[in-house]
Design an enzyme around this catalytic site. Structure first.
Site, PDB file in Angstrom:
ATOM      1  N   LYS A 168       0.838  -1.213   0.000  1.00  0.00           N
ATOM      2  CA  LYS A 168       0.000   0.000   0.000  1.00  0.00           C
ATOM      3  C   LYS A 168       0.867   1.255   0.000  1.00  0.00           C
ATOM      4  O   LYS A 168       0.576   2.236  -0.712  1.00  0.00           O
ATOM      5  CB  LYS A 168      -0.931   0.002   1.217  1.00  0.00           C
ATOM      6  CG  LYS A 168      -1.787   1.271   1.351  1.00  0.00           C
ATOM      7  CD  LYS A 168      -2.695   1.486   0.144  1.00  0.00           C
ATOM      8  CE  LYS A 168      -3.389   2.853   0.176  1.00  0.00           C
ATOM      9  NZ  LYS A 168      -4.324   2.991   1.285  1.00  0.00           N
ATOM     10  N   LYS A 237       1.824  12.204   5.169  1.00  0.00           N
ATOM     11  CA  LYS A 237       1.994  11.040   6.053  1.00  0.00           C
ATOM     12  C   LYS A 237       2.421   9.812   5.262  1.00  0.00           C
ATOM     13  O   LYS A 237       3.324   9.073   5.678  1.00  0.00           O
ATOM     14  CB  LYS A 237       0.678  10.752   6.789  1.00  0.00           C
ATOM     15  CG  LYS A 237       0.738   9.570   7.755  1.00  0.00           C
ATOM     16  CD  LYS A 237      -0.583   8.831   7.881  1.00  0.00           C
ATOM     17  CE  LYS A 237      -0.780   7.857   6.731  1.00  0.00           C
ATOM     18  NZ  LYS A 237      -1.951   6.963   6.924  1.00  0.00           N
TER      19      LYS A 237
END
Length: 289
Positions: A168, A237
């Site tokens: 991911k 992030k």
């Protein structure tokens, strides 16, 4: 089936609704009460604590970051889970957090699957997510009928949680590159008097027809950065997760420092606060001013 869902942000909310609509008995928990009340109104049960959520044989979660996941899935909250309980964590987390959570669950006798997803809230609402799964195959097989409610395909990445989280991270790294490439090339063609929409149409009709280019290309060409489907802060992030994973692997990724500069510059622009991460394109557009 009795289930629990922890974390009712924009993605978790849609996934929990899918499970309710499929006929499951879903208990829900969220740090703020308003999303819980909204879910109860459509058929969910309120769960008082995360520890209570583990009264169900399968627990799903979708929390925002490492800190939230590590805080809520403590040894104390995992204690008392029944034999055979499985936790499916659908958050995008670091590989270090994946390792720590996997170890905590193993110590508590709870099955743990990392299952981050590809897709935004409308995709989640339609049950068309791509789900990346990492964990014991027997646990994945057990929850597969539930994953089929949430997604169109489950991609099994390996027997450990970190494999799914690493994939991911790398998918989002590719998205960041696509957005930055679009932003830089749009800025350049605009400087020559070329219409940005015409340029994006050329790209997406010829060599770059994927969803990243069609969706983000249109957003960049037209500066449609609100409402944010995925914010600059969340993109930053995710870039941090890339930096951490690369450092752990001992890899030098040459584009990362430049991308970090772009995200930092975007976050410093007051008018882009809360904007979609496609707005990093504005840094290239404004570079000649």
């Amino acid at each position: 089936m009795k289930l629990s869902f922890v974390g009712l942000g924009s993605m978790g909310n849609e996934m929990a609704k899918r499970l309710i609509d499929a006929g499951h008995d879903v208990g829900v928990w969220n740090r703020s009460p308003e999303p819980v009340a909204a879910m109860v109104a459509v058929g969910a049960r309120a769960v008082a604590t995360v520890k209570e959520a583990f009264d169900a044989p399968v627990v799903f979660s979708m929390l925002s970051n490492d800190a939230a996941a590590l805080d809520q899935f403590s040894a104390e909250n995992l204690a008392g889970a029944g034999t055979g309980t499985i936790h499916v964590n659908m958050s995008s987390l670091s590989v270090a957090a994946a390792d720590e959570l996997e170890a905590r669950h193993k110590a508590a006798g709870v099955g743990y699957i990392a299952a981050p997803v590809l897709g935004r809230p409308p995709v989640a609402a339609a049950g068309q997510l791509n789900i990346l799964a990492g964990g014991a195959q027997s646990d994945i097989d057990t929850v597969q009928p539930l994953l089929d409610v949430l997604g169109k395909k489950t991609w099994v990445m390996g027997p450990t949680a970190r494999t799914a989280n690493l994939v991911k991270i790398c998918v989002n790294f590719n998205l960041i590159h696509a957005i930055e490439a679009l932003g830089e090339s749009v800025a350049l063609v605009e400087s020559g008097g070329v219409d940005a929409n015409l340029f994006v149409e050329l790209l997406t009709s010829s060599l770059f027809g994927g969803m990243a280019y069609t969706g983000y290309g249109a957003a960049i060409a037209n500066r449609t950065y609100r409402p944010a489907g995925f914010s600059v802060a969340l993109g930053s992030k995710d870039l941090s997760l890339v930096e951490a994973a690369a450092a752990e692997a001992g890899l030098h990724l040459p584009t990362v420092p430049a991308l970090r500069e772009v995200f930092n510059a975007t976050l410093a622009e007051a008018e882009l606060e809360g904007a979609d991460w496609a707005s990093i394109a504005e840094i290239s557009r404004n570079s000649g001013k």
